[in-house]
Write a protein that holds these residues in place. Structure first.
Motif, PDB file in Angstrom:
ATOM      1  N   ARG A   1       0.823  -1.211   0.000  1.00 27.59           N
ATOM      2  CA  ARG A   1       0.000   0.000   0.000  1.00 27.59           C
ATOM      3  C   ARG A   1       0.856   1.260   0.000  1.00 27.59           C
ATOM      4  NH1 ARG A   1      -4.053  -0.782   4.954  1.00 27.59           N
ATOM      5  NH2 ARG A   1      -4.387   1.433   4.464  1.00 27.59           N
ATOM      6  N   ALA A   2       2.055   1.170   0.515  1.00 27.72           N
ATOM      7  CA  ALA A   2       2.945   2.326   0.618  1.00 27.72           C
ATOM      8  C   ALA A   2       3.194   3.002  -0.721  1.00 27.72           C
ATOM      9  CB  ALA A   2       4.279   1.906   1.232  1.00 27.72           C
ATOM     10  N   TYR A   3       3.113   2.255  -1.815  1.00 27.47           N
ATOM     11  CA  TYR A   3       3.387   2.833  -3.134  1.00 27.47           C
ATOM     12  C   TYR A   3       2.144   3.417  -3.795  1.00 27.47           C
ATOM     13  CZ  TYR A   3       7.866   0.498  -2.707  1.00 27.47           C
ATOM     14  OH  TYR A   3       9.112   0.097  -2.272  1.00 27.47           O
ATOM     15  N   PHE A   4       0.977   3.178  -3.209  1.00 26.95           N
ATOM     16  CA  PHE A   4      -0.261   3.561  -3.882  1.00 26.95           C
ATOM     17  C   PHE A   4      -1.154   4.488  -3.056  1.00 26.95           C
ATOM     18  CE2 PHE A   4       1.152  -0.555  -5.505  1.00 26.95           C
ATOM     19  CZ  PHE A   4       1.269  -0.263  -6.856  1.00 26.95           C
ATOM     20  N   GLU A   5      -0.707   4.869  -1.860  1.00 28.21           N
ATOM     21  CA  GLU A   5      -1.506   5.761  -1.019  1.00 28.21           C
ATOM     22  C   GLU A   5      -0.765   7.076  -0.807  1.00 28.21           C
ATOM     23  OE1 GLU A   5      -3.215   3.922   2.407  1.00 28.21           O
ATOM     24  OE2 GLU A   5      -3.685   2.069   1.317  1.00 28.21           O
ATOM     25  N   ARG A   6      -1.485   8.170  -1.020  1.00 28.27           N
ATOM     26  CA  ARG A   6      -0.864   9.488  -1.104  1.00 28.27           C
ATOM     27  C   ARG A   6      -0.140   9.916   0.162  1.00 28.27           C
ATOM     28  NH1 ARG A   6      -1.682  12.539  -5.477  1.00 28.27           N
ATOM     29  NH2 ARG A   6      -3.208  11.794  -7.006  1.00 28.27           N
ATOM     30  N   GLU A   7      -0.565   9.451   1.301  1.00 27.47           N
ATOM     31  CA  GLU A   7       0.071   9.890   2.542  1.00 27.47           C
ATOM     32  C   GLU A   7       1.421   9.226   2.778  1.00 27.47           C
ATOM     33  OE1 GLU A   7      -2.763   6.500   3.783  1.00 27.47           O
ATOM     34  OE2 GLU A   7      -2.663   8.093   2.273  1.00 27.47           O
ATOM     35  N   SER A   8       1.769   8.284   1.932  1.00 20.57           N
ATOM     36  CA  SER A   8       3.024   7.550   2.100  1.00 20.57           C
ATOM     37  C   SER A   8       4.194   8.305   1.482  1.00 20.57           C
ATOM     38  CB  SER A   8       2.915   6.178   1.436  1.00 20.57           C
ATOM     39  OG  SER A   8       4.181   5.550   1.356  1.00 20.57           O
ATOM     40  N   PRO A   9       5.375   8.299   2.125  1.00 24.07           N
ATOM     41  CA  PRO A   9       6.563   8.921   1.521  1.00 24.07           C
ATOM     42  C   PRO A   9       7.062   8.161   0.296  1.00 24.07           C
ATOM     43  CG  PRO A   9       7.165   7.751   3.527  1.00 24.07           C
ATOM     44  CD  PRO A   9       5.665   7.761   3.470  1.00 24.07           C
ATOM     45  N   LEU A  10       6.545   6.962   0.058  1.00 26.18           N
ATOM     46  CA  LEU A  10       6.937   6.170  -1.108  1.00 26.18           C
ATOM     47  C   LEU A  10       5.895   6.229  -2.228  1.00 26.18           C
ATOM     48  CD1 LEU A  10       8.342   2.982   0.676  1.00 26.18           C
ATOM     49  CD2 LEU A  10       9.662   4.789  -0.454  1.00 26.18           C
ATOM     50  N   PHE A  11       4.869   7.060  -2.074  1.00 21.80           N
ATOM     51  CA  PHE A  11       3.787   7.129  -3.046  1.00 21.80           C
ATOM     52  C   PHE A  11       4.325   7.342  -4.462  1.00 21.80           C
ATOM     53  CE2 PHE A  11       0.530   9.878  -5.225  1.00 21.80           C
ATOM     54  CZ  PHE A  11      -0.374   8.854  -5.471  1.00 21.80           C
ATOM     55  N   ALA A  12       3.883   6.493  -5.405  1.00 24.12           N
ATOM     56  CA  ALA A  12       4.381   6.550  -6.776  1.00 24.12           C
ATOM     57  C   ALA A  12       3.350   7.065  -7.780  1.00 24.12           C
ATOM     58  CB  ALA A  12       4.854   5.164  -7.207  1.00 24.12           C
ATOM     59  N   ASN A  13       2.093   7.187  -7.382  1.00 26.16           N
ATOM     60  CA  ASN A  13       1.047   7.726  -8.251  1.00 26.16           C
ATOM     61  C   ASN A  13       0.980   6.962  -9.581  1.00 26.16           C
ATOM     62  OD1 ASN A  13      -1.103   9.404  -8.889  1.00 26.16           O
ATOM     63  ND2 ASN A  13       0.195  11.020  -9.747  1.00 26.16           N
TER      64      ASN A  13
ATOM     65  N   GLU B   1       7.062  -3.093  11.532  1.00 22.07           N
ATOM     66  CA  GLU B   1       5.961  -3.952  11.947  1.00 22.07           C
ATOM     67  C   GLU B   1       4.787  -3.130  12.506  1.00 22.07           C
ATOM     68  OE1 GLU B   1       4.294  -7.465  11.761  1.00 22.07           O
ATOM     69  OE2 GLU B   1       6.472  -7.355  11.477  1.00 22.07           O
ATOM     70  N   GLY B   2       3.595  -3.409  11.989  1.00 21.47           N
ATOM     71  CA  GLY B   2       2.392  -2.758  12.480  1.00 21.47           C
ATOM     72  C   GLY B   2       1.909  -1.592  11.640  1.00 21.47           C
ATOM     73  N   ASN B   3       2.733  -1.081  10.730  1.00 20.01           N
ATOM     74  CA  ASN B   3       2.306   0.036   9.890  1.00 20.01           C
ATOM     75  C   ASN B   3       1.430  -0.504   8.753  1.00 20.01           C
ATOM     76  OD1 ASN B   3       2.126   2.215   8.037  1.00 20.01           O
ATOM     77  ND2 ASN B   3       4.050   3.061   8.798  1.00 20.01           N
ATOM     78  N   PRO B   4       0.201  -0.018   8.623  1.00 21.66           N
ATOM     79  CA  PRO B   4      -0.696  -0.552   7.586  1.00 21.66           C
ATOM     80  C   PRO B   4      -0.197  -0.310   6.167  1.00 21.66           C
ATOM     81  CG  PRO B   4      -1.658   1.380   8.642  1.00 21.66           C
ATOM     82  CD  PRO B   4      -0.479   1.000   9.464  1.00 21.66           C
ATOM     83  N   LEU B   5       0.679   0.685   5.977  1.00 21.36           N
ATOM     84  CA  LEU B   5       1.205   0.942   4.639  1.00 21.36           C
ATOM     85  C   LEU B   5       2.074  -0.207   4.139  1.00 21.36           C
ATOM     86  CD1 LEU B   5       2.134   4.739   4.876  1.00 21.36           C
ATOM     87  CD2 LEU B   5       0.241   3.714   3.600  1.00 21.36           C
ATOM     88  N   GLY B   6       2.528  -1.039   5.038  1.00 18.96           N
ATOM     89  CA  GLY B   6       3.324  -2.185   4.638  1.00 18.96           C
ATOM     90  C   GLY B   6       2.511  -3.378   4.186  1.00 18.96           C
ATOM     91  N   GLU B   7       1.192  -3.289   4.312  1.00 19.94           N
ATOM     92  CA  GLU B   7       0.337  -4.400   3.897  1.00 19.94           C
ATOM     93  C   GLU B   7       0.193  -4.435   2.371  1.00 19.94           C
ATOM     94  OE1 GLU B   7      -0.556  -6.633   6.091  1.00 19.94           O
ATOM     95  OE2 GLU B   7       0.457  -5.403   7.611  1.00 19.94           O
TER      96      GLU B   7
END
Length: 209
Positions: free
Chosen positions: A35-47, A98-104
């Motif tokens: 999810r980290a690559y596809f959610e705007r609040e993430s520092p890894l967001f790739a759009n 561990e525990g961060n939902p962006l890693g799911e």
């Protein structure tokens, strides 16, 4: 030298980019579709929503063909100690603690029951994991690779695949990056030296879908 001139230079020499084919038994390796690559609040967001859709189509197609499908995910302890210097180099990797939902897993790309999930701390899906052993045990000789990001974990995984003796096929439209330039530059370099790079439609033609 511009991009077109560079491509002609590589092609004219006949020293790069030979086709490796698709082997006799393929497996799909889905690299870090978090999810980290596809959610705007993430520092890894790739759009890159188009990559998400194409990856889902690839995944569905591979499953229907009965391919072995392996997924990778990144996980760190709360302080990132198991990430070593890599974790220190890229502060954004904290989203995988561990525990961060962006890693799911991203929506629509979660592993199905029985599909192996490789947990990793570094860029390559092979480094420090059991992936190579899993593939060899199943008689795999070709790894079809999709994932995020092209310039990072996809490239590292393709490079390690060829170094482990597997034919790497990178599905270009099922990979994404945070900027188009590193995405295209790495696809170019992968095709020249380390992998066969092609869109999903071309892969389906070769396999005979």
């Amino acid at each position: 030298m511009n991009r077109d001139e560079l491509a002609l230079n590589y092609a004219a020499s006949n020293a790069f980019g030979a086709s490796l084919g698709i082997g006799t038994r393929q497996a799909l390796v889905m690299v870090d579709f978090a999810r980290a690559y596809f959610e705007r609040e993430s520092p890894l967001f790739a759009n890159t929503p188009e990559v998400l859709a194409q990856a889902a189509a690839l995944l569905d197609w591979a499953r229907k063909r009965g391919w072995l499908v392996c997924h990778t995910r990144v996980r760190y302890d709360a302080r990132g100690l198991d990430g070593g210097v890599f974790f220190r180099k890229i502060p954004a990797l904290r989203v995988f603690c561990e525990g961060n939902p962006l890693g799911e897993f991203a929506s629509g790309l979660a592993p199905a029951e029985g599909e192996p999930v490789v947990t990793k701390q570094y860029a390559s899906a092979f480094f420090g994991t059991s992936l190579a052993s899993t593939l060899r045990a199943q008689g795999i000789d070709c790894t079809v690779i999709a994932g995020m990001s092209t310039s990072g974990c996809v490239r590292a995984t393709a490079l390690d695949a060829i170094q482990h003796g597997f034919i790497p096929v990178v599905v270009s439209d099922a990979c994404g990056d945070r900027h188009e330039q590193p995405h295209q530059a790495n696809l170019f370099d992968l095709q020249a030296k380390y992998a066969d790079v092609m869109p999903l439609a071309r892969l389906q033609e070769l396999v005979g879908a």
